[in-house]
Design an enzyme around this catalytic site. Structure first.
Site: not given
Ligand SMILES: [Zn+2]
Length: 210
Positions: A72, A91, A93, A112, A154, A207
Site C-alpha cells: 500500500e 494503515h 486492518h 465527542y 478493508h 487544550y
Molecule cells: Zn490493507
C-alpha cells in the site's frame, strides 16, 4: 537521523501489535523524510524487523532502499503529497475499524472524542482493490483534511503530524469504532450536533496548546 527514523517505525509497528491493533504482518506505517518516506516492509512481523528491512521510497515511487515495501505504499505517498502537514501515516486492518468499514458508512459524532480525528465523522472511502492507485485516490480524497478514514471492506487509514500522533489517533479511532459497533446493535443512535462538536474542537485546540 535516518536510522533513528527507521527505529521509530519499528517501535511503532511493535506498539501496534502490543495494543492489539495489528496482527502478524498485517498493517503498515510510514514516516516522511527529506527526499521521500520510510515505510515498513511487506511480509515481515514487527518483532523480526530490523532497520535494514525498512524501505525508502521517493516522491516518484522509486524504491531507493530496502527490498519489499508494503503493497500500500502508493496510499502513503499520495497522503504526503496531498498534505504537507502530515509527517506519519498508519494503515491497519484492526478488528473494529474493519468491521465498521464493511457497513460502507461514515461513523457519526456519537461521542465527542471523534474530534481527535480532526472531523465530526470518521468518513468511509468506497471500496477499491488493495494496492491500487484507485484505492489510493479514494482514500486521499476521503481523508481530505482529517486524520482518519475507513476503507470499505478493508480497514482504516490514519495520518498524523508525528508517529506518536498517528498512533494515538489510530488507537482512539479503533476504540470509537468498537463503541459505534456496539451502539449500531441498538435501535437508536443519538449524535452530537454541529454546535456541540464545534465547542469540542475549540476546547481541544486550547487544550493541546497548553
Ligand atoms: Zn490493507
Amino acid at each position: 537521523m535516518s536510522d533513528e527514523q527507521r527505529e521509530l517505525l519499528i517501535e511503532t509497528s511493535r506498539k501496534l501489535i502490543l495494543n492489539g491493533i495489528n496482527r502478524g504482518t498485517s498493517g503498515n506505517a510510514s514516516l516522511r523524510c527529506h527526499n521521500g518516506f520510510f515505510i515498513t516492509p511487506s511480509g515481515i512481523e514487527p518483532n523480526k524487523m530490523s532497520i535494514n528491512d525498512i524501505c525508502l521510497i521517493d516522491w516518484d515511487g522509486n524504491l531507493l532502499e530496502g527490498q519489499r515495501p508494503s503493497s500500500e505504499w502508493r496510499m502513503h505517498r499520495d497522503v504526503y503529497m496531498a498534505r504537507p502537514d502530515i509527517q506519519a501515516v498508519i494503515h491497519t486492518h484492526s478488528t473494529f475499524a474493519t468491521t465498521v468499514s464493511c457497513l460502507e458508512e461514515d461513523v457519526p459524532p456519537f461521542h465527542y472524542m471523534i474530534a481527535v480525528t480532526g472531523n465530526n465523522t470518521i468518513p468511509c472511502a468506497p471500496y477499491a482493490l488493495f494496492g491500487t492507485q484507485e484505492l489510493s485516490d479514494v482514500a486521499v480524497s476521503t481523508l481530505d483534511k482529517g486524520y482518519a478514514c475507513l476503507l470499505a471492506h478493508h480497514g482504516m487509514l490514519v495520518s498524523g503530524t508525528s508517529l506518536d500522533h498517528a498512533l494515538a489517533v489510530t488507537t482512539e479511532a479503533e476504540a470509537l469504532c468498537e463503541q459505534y459497533w456496539r451502539l449500531r446493535l441498538t435501535e437508536k443512535i443519538i449524535t452530537l450536533n454541529d454546535e456541540q462538536m464545534d465547542a469540542v474542537h475549540d476546547k481541544f485546540k486550547a487544550y493541546f496548546k497548553r
